[in-house]
Design a protein around this motif. Sequence first.
Motif, short mmCIF file in Angstrom:
data_model
loop_
_atom_site.label_atom_id
_atom_site.label_comp_id
_atom_site.label_asym_id
_atom_site.label_seq_id
_atom_site.Cartn_x
_atom_site.Cartn_y
_atom_site.Cartn_z
N ALA C 32 90.92 -21.54 35.73
CA ALA C 32 90.14 -20.89 36.79
C ALA C 32 90.44 -21.51 38.15
N VAL C 33 90.51 -22.82 38.19
CA VAL C 33 90.84 -23.53 39.43
C VAL C 33 91.85 -24.60 39.05
N ASP C 34 92.97 -24.65 39.75
CA ASP C 34 94.04 -25.54 39.34
C ASP C 34 94.53 -26.37 40.52
N ASP C 35 94.17 -27.63 40.53
CA ASP C 35 94.66 -28.57 41.54
C ASP C 35 94.46 -28.05 42.97
N VAL C 36 93.21 -27.87 43.33
CA VAL C 36 92.90 -27.37 44.67
C VAL C 36 92.55 -28.53 45.59
N ASN C 37 93.23 -28.59 46.72
CA ASN C 37 92.99 -29.64 47.72
C ASN C 37 92.67 -28.98 49.06
N PHE C 38 91.59 -29.41 49.67
CA PHE C 38 91.34 -28.99 51.05
C PHE C 38 90.26 -29.88 51.65
N SER C 39 90.15 -29.81 52.95
CA SER C 39 89.07 -30.56 53.58
C SER C 39 88.37 -29.67 54.58
N VAL C 40 87.13 -30.00 54.85
CA VAL C 40 86.32 -29.23 55.78
C VAL C 40 85.85 -30.18 56.87
N MET C 41 86.10 -29.81 58.11
CA MET C 41 85.71 -30.67 59.21
C MET C 41 84.27 -30.35 59.61
N ARG C 42 83.65 -31.36 60.25
CA ARG C 42 82.28 -31.21 60.70
C ARG C 42 82.13 -30.03 61.65
N GLY C 43 81.18 -29.17 61.41
CA GLY C 43 80.87 -28.10 62.34
C GLY C 43 81.77 -26.88 62.26
N GLU C 44 82.76 -26.90 61.38
CA GLU C 44 83.61 -25.71 61.34
C GLU C 44 83.13 -24.75 60.25
N THR C 45 83.70 -23.55 60.27
CA THR C 45 83.46 -22.60 59.20
C THR C 45 84.79 -22.33 58.52
N THR C 208 77.76 -26.82 58.89
CA THR C 208 79.15 -26.55 58.54
C THR C 208 79.10 -25.51 57.42
N TYR C 209 79.90 -24.46 57.56
CA TYR C 209 79.84 -23.39 56.56
C TYR C 209 81.11 -23.34 55.72
N LEU C 210 80.93 -23.06 54.45
CA LEU C 210 82.05 -22.63 53.61
C LEU C 210 81.74 -21.18 53.29
N PHE C 211 82.51 -20.28 53.83
CA PHE C 211 82.16 -18.87 53.73
C PHE C 211 83.11 -18.17 52.76
N ILE C 212 82.61 -17.87 51.59
CA ILE C 212 83.45 -17.25 50.56
C ILE C 212 83.20 -15.76 50.56
N SER C 213 84.24 -14.96 50.67
CA SER C 213 84.03 -13.52 50.70
C SER C 213 85.32 -12.79 50.34
#
Lengths: 335, 296, 339
Positions: C32-45, C208-213
């Motif tokens: 379902a999810v395979d080796d996912v890398n990411f980062s989210v900065m403060r205040g971003e979407t 900070t938003y993670l917006f999945i759509s």
Amino acid sequence: MSQDAIIEIKDLEVVFGSGSAAVRAVNGVSLCVERGQTVALIGESGSGKSVTLRSLLRLHAPKRTSIKGSIRVAGHDVLSLSSSALSDFRGEVCSMIFQEPLLALDPVYSVGDQIIESIQRHKGCSRAEANKKALALFERVKIPSPERRLAAYPHEMSGGMRQRAMIALALACDPQVLLADEPTTALDATVQIQILLLLRELQKTLGLSIVFVTHDIGAAVEVADRIAVMYAGQIVEEGDVRTIMRAPRHPYTKALLQSRAHGSLDRGQRLATIPGAPPDLAKLPPGCAFAPRCAYAQDACREGTIALVSLGESHGARCRRTDVTHLPHTESVEA
Amino acid sequence: MNASLTIPTTNVAAIEQSPGYWSGVFKRFLRDRVAMCAAAVVLLLVLLALFGAFVTPVDPYQSSMLKRLKPIGTEGFPLGTDELGRDMMSRLMVGARLSLFMGITPVLFAFLIGSVIGIIAGYTGGWLNTAIMRTVDVFYAFPSVLLAIALSGALGAGIGNALISLTLVFIPPICRVAESVTAQVRSRDYVEAARASGANAFAIIRTHVLGNVLGPIFVYATSLIAVSMILASGLSFLGLGVKPPEPEWGLMLNTLRTAIYTQPWIAALPGLMIFITSISFNMLSDGLRSAMDVKQ
Amino acid sequence: MSAATPLLDVRGLTKHFPLKASPGNKSGVVRAVDDVNFSVMRGETLGIVGESGCGKSTTARLLMHLINPTAGEVIFEGKVVGSRDLPMKEFHRQVQMVFQDSYSSLNPRLTVEASIAFGPQVHGVSEKDAVKRARDLLSRVGLEPARFAGRYPHELSGGQRQRVNIARALALEPRVVILDEAVSALDKSVEAQVLNLLLDLKQAFNLTYLFISHDLNVVRYISDRVMVMYLGQVVEMASTDAIFASAKHPYADALLSSMPSMDPDQRTEAPPISGDPPNPINPPSGCRFHTRCTFAESVCSSRAPQLTSIDDTHRVACLMYEANVAHPRSRVNVLKVAA
């Protein structure tokens, strides 16, 4: 224009239940669809678009529903068909595809068997002939390796293939009219566009007339020749797709188009919204049902019945303020 | 931490309180005519069970060899007499107490025990669920009548042991229903949201699970009351439950079976009472079920 | 803490769901999810887009630790989530989620204010203060407390329920809110109201938003950066403007071109790609997109692409953009020249 109309709906009213709890789902819809034309009915949930569509096949349970008005499809008076005539009518003259094919297809028969059975029942031909026809249909809806897929069960197919199979089933008895109830809403973006283009192509090659119900304006633009916008059980504006997209005159249509998040918008810029919520269909306000949310509304809008105002060839809006609605709201106040 | 809420606090007294879920259930239940009839019958039976003994026309234990098996409508004995010449009407009235007691008590205990086990199994899932549910399945595999007879036989005759054996019989079905309802609720997003707020299992079960599962389990349990009455009658019939001369419908049915050829109507009376009671409880539970079904 | 430290750092996140072996289906996992890398900065979407089965919702649930990852870790403000530095309960106070189904995500037996007040009470706020906070939040999300606090979910419209869900997520005063298809089930006019609300709240509470759509128009409108997923993997990640102007990965490009046209005179002429997304149970070898890709070459079916930076902010997982790969249509040199 109505000489060539294949669908003619006049003053359709559909009420579910009775007494004080009666839900007036459709309140006087009149709509003409010409042969070979695609009309999109757009609106939000509860606007009556699906109910109108289902009335064309008389799919509502007769006990709890009261239907008034007249519906003529290819010369058949739908509301007075006998039950045997109705089952011939469904499929041979007019058939329907749904949002969720998994619910509309029978899970215990292979897709091929369902199509073959339908062809045999309506056309009375041999199984071999029906089989050949089914294969041709699968090719027509562009299902790869059709022989193998005919033997597949609905749950073995992916969403896009199932929707194609349902279209093949709907076309099995060569109907003249195809009704589509949100056929791409449950699909992924890359699949949705394939199905929309398939419908467009089928419409062209088979000369079908299509009534396409959707809440997605983009999908409507891709397939439709004309758009009818519904609100609270009425068609509030109707016109060809260019007119509706470029020069809408009903305040609801205008607001709907403006409230969409779209590419040309800057990030962080606020979206234009329609205040409030759609009315309760059991307690519709007098006058224009949109008036309580409308920026252009005046006292006159809140009484009487609102007539359709003709705004040019095949363009009309059910609004008393069409003299100013082509202007932005701020200017209209000054005018 | 970073959020400062500057909106003036609302006046507490001004909050509009919506009628709760249960008042809606009650309203729908009041509109259901069949369920209301059943409720009336059940109420009557409960009153009979509580006060029947004080208003009997004749002493239900008073036997008379001369007045044996008098037909229905006999002077002084409106429902006739049984094989020992005791007044049927009085015995049926007094019998409601034991019969209802034997019907309701085991279900009540089984409801409490089965719900706890089932909710735990349903909420935790995994190996604990498997262990609990397979054990329950072993009991469930026996037909309930056989299980009740076997347990009662092993424990010995008597009301107390009959209650224990019936309770044990009803724990597995209630537990299964509790487990499946809980597992359903557990997969709802509001339970996920509660887990995402950092709440522990106990807090989630108390606030979010119980309120949503107890109703359906209770409805199912009420449908078992009829079964329990019939089983209890069966145990009494076999001499494993209530002992003579206590009036209890199952036992009366047993002792009157010899009279079936001479006074069939009288012999059938206790059975009729069992039938009316069980069907009332079943219709009551059906009514509750549909009243609790919120369709949105 | 330096400004460059990401607020949320996801490393090697993997979720394989075991499958029960059945006839005709030997292989035992859904990747379902395979080796996912990411980062989210403060205040971003950060917008996450992709089709069904791409793993975007599973990623959200993994982030919330509603399901346990097969491998990988989530680092919040430099602290590993679930470690002694940052216990799970504390993490949950900082990161909250809004679900798609507004009805199923509210307890039907609780009043609106009780639902919102539940979270703070879990974290030790007294009932009185929690209820007060719930009412304040109700007015923040545009629902007059006097009218709505005592209501039950079935008495509200879809848009109102989703406002309640947003208030519930904010009740713990989180720093990050994950919005999993939070506006997808709403009607367009209501969606616009809720999107405006989300923008206001983001500013008011420094969120900070993670917006999945799956709705690309909405993602484009609300996100600063976009991450495109396909079959459990990240295929492209860039600023919203860059990705909508010129998506590099053939899948991302096809996905964006699949958006229906809004102009009746510029309708889509041909589908950008054919077929459905494959099943994540047995994903294709090498590059998972090669079965549908118009640029696929033999190398694509044997070699899995790595997420490669093509400039400071733009990363793409495609062999055409990877150095030292014998892809006939390699774009590496083209990019170099352009640079």
